[in-house]
Every structure is written in C-alpha cells, then in structure tokens.
Design a protein around this motif. Structure first.
Motif, PDB file in Angstrom:
ATOM      1  N   ARG A 138      25.610  74.825  51.223  1.00 17.21           N
ATOM      2  CA  ARG A 138      26.811  73.992  51.164  1.00 17.21           C
ATOM      3  C   ARG A 138      26.521  72.537  51.506  1.00 17.21           C
ATOM      4  O   ARG A 138      27.059  71.614  50.889  1.00 17.21           O
ATOM      5  N   GLU A 139      25.672  72.288  52.486  1.00 20.22           N
ATOM      6  CA  GLU A 139      25.397  70.910  52.914  1.00 20.22           C
ATOM      7  C   GLU A 139      24.771  70.101  51.779  1.00 20.22           C
ATOM      8  O   GLU A 139      25.151  68.945  51.538  1.00 20.22           O
ATOM      9  N   GLU A 187      27.491  69.513  49.164  1.00 20.33           N
ATOM     10  CA  GLU A 187      28.470  68.525  49.616  1.00 20.33           C
ATOM     11  C   GLU A 187      27.886  67.117  49.547  1.00 20.33           C
ATOM     12  O   GLU A 187      28.571  66.170  49.149  1.00 20.33           O
ATOM     13  N   HIS A 241      28.100  66.024  45.978  1.00 20.20           N
ATOM     14  CA  HIS A 241      29.454  65.625  45.603  1.00 20.20           C
ATOM     15  C   HIS A 241      29.768  64.227  46.129  1.00 20.20           C
ATOM     16  O   HIS A 241      30.352  63.400  45.413  1.00 20.20           O
ATOM     17  N   GLU A 242      29.373  63.942  47.351  1.00 17.12           N
ATOM     18  CA  GLU A 242      29.612  62.616  47.923  1.00 17.12           C
ATOM     19  C   GLU A 242      28.866  61.538  47.134  1.00 17.12           C
ATOM     20  O   GLU A 242      29.382  60.428  46.942  1.00 17.12           O
ATOM     21  N   GLU A 296      32.954  68.975  43.268  1.00 16.41           N
ATOM     22  CA  GLU A 296      33.830  69.461  44.335  1.00 16.41           C
ATOM     23  C   GLU A 296      33.844  70.986  44.364  1.00 16.41           C
ATOM     24  O   GLU A 296      33.768  71.606  45.436  1.00 16.41           O
ATOM     25  N   TYR A 318      30.491  72.370  46.010  1.00 17.45           N
ATOM     26  CA  TYR A 318      30.325  72.443  47.468  1.00 17.45           C
ATOM     27  C   TYR A 318      31.406  73.281  48.145  1.00 17.45           C
ATOM     28  O   TYR A 318      31.175  73.875  49.201  1.00 17.45           O
ATOM     29  N   LYS A 319      32.596  73.371  47.527  1.00 15.36           N
ATOM     30  CA  LYS A 319      33.653  74.181  48.137  1.00 15.36           C
ATOM     31  C   LYS A 319      33.454  75.668  47.902  1.00 15.36           C
ATOM     32  O   LYS A 319      33.717  76.484  48.782  1.00 15.36           O
TER      33      LYS A 319
END
Length: 387
Positions: A11-12, A15, A18-19, A112, A115-116
C-alpha cells in the motif's frame, strides 16, 4: 466482483505513486490547457510539449518500478501518441491536449484505486485504451476529428441508452422540454399536474428558502441549486418522470440542508479530514430523518436526500447501501451533486473534463443507466456536441 488487475506492490508504494500522479497533474495541467488554446508562441509551445513528455516519462518509469502494469501501459501509449505527432509533423494542439488531460484524469482515479484497494479496474483501463485508439492512428489533417472521437468516448457520447428511453429522447418536443428546464429558474412548475394545492406551494417555497440559505454558507456554492435543478429534472423527464416531479424538485432543494448545522471551519476544510470530521460531515443526509415533522407528504424526497451519498458498490454513506437498494431519485441526485462539485473545483476545468469524470465513476459510484441519461441531458442543456 467486477474484473480487475490485481497489484502486488504494498500500500505504501501504491500510495506514493498516487501522490506522484496528483503532483505531476498539478504541474502539467496548465501546460496542456495552454497548448490546447493554440495561442502561445511557437517556442513556448515546444518547451511545454517537451516538459510534458519529460513528466510522462517520469510517471511511466515510476509505474514500472511500482509494478502497476496497466498504468505503465497507458503512459507508454501516450508516449507513442506524442512520437506519432512528432514524426508526421502534427502540432500538439487542436483539442488533442484536452483529450490527453481527460485520459490523465482517469489515471489519477486508477492510482487512487490502486492504493486504496490494491487493484485497477479493468473497465477503466479499457475505456482509456478505447480513447487512445484513434489518437494512435492519427493522420495529418485529421487532428480535430480524431481528438473529438477520443473526447466523445470519454464523455459518454457513444453510451447506449435503454431502447425505450432512446426513442423517447429523440422526440424534438421532449428535447425542447428538457432544454427549457434550464431557462425557467429553480422553482419549476409542472403545468400538467392537477394535484397542485396551497400546501404544496407553501412547502416548496419553504424548501427553496432553505436551499437559498445553504447556497450562501460557502463561497463556492453560490448558484449551486439553480445549476443542479434543471439537470436533475431533465434526467427525470427523459426517464418519463419515474420519480415524482415535485418530490424530485424538493429533494434538490433539501439535499444539503443538513450542512447548515455543521461548523464553518469544517466546510472550509481543504485538506484531509480527521476521522471525527469525516463522521460529522457524513451525518448531514440524516437531517431529513431527524426532522420528519417538517416533511409531511415528502417521504420520497426525504429518502432521496438520505441516500444521495450512497454508491453502487456499497462504499457510500450513511448506510453503505448498494445497487438497486438505492432509489432512482438518489441515483440522479448523486450524479448532479458530483457534477457541480467537479465543475467548481477549478475554473480551468472544461465541461468535457467534468462529464468525463462522471463517466469515469459509473458502475462503482454511479448507476451506468443514469450516467447515460445524464450524458444526454447535459448535452441538450449546455448546448454542446451539436445539440
């Protein structure tokens, strides 16, 4: 569950990617808007195009490192489009940048999801590939037509309506009625109804006054009700008023009245919400349930308001209701409310990009049937795509 591409990265990592997508979009959005205008000097246009290509290459390499193959593949296709334009001497303009912007908007949504949920939706990937297809085959002299095809596919211009609705919507008188809704102000009277009475008019005036108060509590909400109302009533009209005309109108007036009772600092919050703030914000549809004494005879409108933040996949609120358990009025209201939010998010965002975002969320957030109807109605009322 809908078909997806499962991702192996943790996930990290997802994420972070995505950022980076969001950050790069902030950098290249003004470049693409400037290029789309076609009014900047040649050297500046070349510099912008070069910077755009560099940012896309960076995103592609990061997608490969994060093992997000669907996004990597799409970014590679965007690079191929840029190479094709360069090789045959086509300027990066004439609505091609806008089509690319819409594709990049979809990539942000994919990031999005990545990562979600740890996956990329296959229908999202296929929609983008379908839009890229004409761009990859572009020929000199066909730039405008090709860009239009890509934009049309992303904004639902090719979406199929139910046969009965399609036949009904082709009637010129129906189109005139739907178009006329946007000219009559926000308090619309159905002259065909014989059930009008003093209480109905009194209630509707009261609901309208509440909506006017809500529209004043935030700087971005001025004119919101008058923007949403004709689209919601138009969608309902195309579906032969499957939701009671007055109940739908009342629901538009009342859908965010619960916001009046939230702290001002919460409404002005622009960053990420805390868990407590999110729960408080998500309580606003419950106002209608808590004030049923004001809603005598308006149960259907109350139910629409209560459910208008529910989503097709059950990820909405307040009860995580899904699919056909969500009433039609709430499905309409959800699309109209989101469309307004997208339109006011940025003054530089075109109506086409806003429509594209609504289409990007069909299936999991919005009902596909109602998105197809929305696509038609907004074209009629906003006078785009030849309507």
């Amino acid at each position: 569950m809908e078909p997806v591409f499962e991702l192996s990265a943790d996930r990290e990592i997802l994420e972070d990617y995505h950022e980076s997508l969001v950050h790069v979009m902030e950098q290249i959005e003004p470049l693409l808007i400037a290029l789309d205008s076609g009014s900047i000097p040649l050297q500046e246009a070349l510099d912008y195009t070069e910077e755009f290509a560099r940012q896309i290459d960076t995103l592609k390499n990061r997608a490969h490192a994060a093992d997000i193959e669907p996004i990597h593949e799409i970014l590679s296709s965007i690079e191929n489009v840029m190479d094709k334009l360069s090789s045959i001497g086509i300027d990066f303009s004439d609505r091609i940048p806008e089509a690319i912007l819409m594709i990049l908007d979809r990539l942000v949504f994919m990031g999005e999801d990545a990562y979600k949920f740890g996956f990329v939706r296959m229908d999202s990937f296929n929609a983008v590939q379908h839009a890229l297809s004409p761009l990859l085959k572009i020929k000199k002299g066909d730039e405008g037509v090709v860009a239009e095809k890509a934009i049309e596919s992303l904004t639902g211009g090719t979406a199929k309506l139910d046969k009965d609705i399609e036949l009904f919507a082709q009637d010129e008188e129906v189109k005139e009625v739907v178009a006329g809704l946007s000219k009559n102000g926000i308090h619309v009277v159905d002259t065909d109804r014989t059930q009008k009475n003093a209480k109905l008019d009194e209630d509707m005036d009261f609901f309208r006054s509440l909506a006017e108060e809500v529209d004043l509590i935030h700087k971005h909400w001025k004119g919101r009700t008058s923007f949403i109302m004709p689209i919601a009533l138009g969608m309902n009209a195309i579906a032969r008023n499957c939701v009671d005309f007055y109940q739908m109108q009342a629901a538009v007036y009342l859908h965010d009245v619960g916001m009046r009772f939230l702290p001002n600092d919460l409404l002005d919050e622009s960053g990420r919400f805390t868990k407590e703030q999110r729960e408080l914000l998500r309580s606003h549809p419950g106002w209608v349930i808590e004030n049923m004494d004001l809603m005598e005879g308006w149960n259907e409108a109350a139910w629409i308001v209560y459910q208008h933040h529910e989503k097709m996949d059950g990820s909405g609120y307040p009860e995580k209701t899904s699919g056909d358990e969500i009433c039609d009025g709430a499905k309409i209201m959800a699309i109209c409310d989101a469309f307004y939010s997208v339109m006011v998010r940025s003054k530089s965002r075109s109506i086409y990009r806003a429509i594209s975002e609504i289409n990007a969320c069909q299936g999991h957030h919005f009902c596909p049937r109602w998105v197809a109807i929305f696509n038609l109605v907004v074209r009629i009322q906003k006078k785009i795509d030849g309507f």
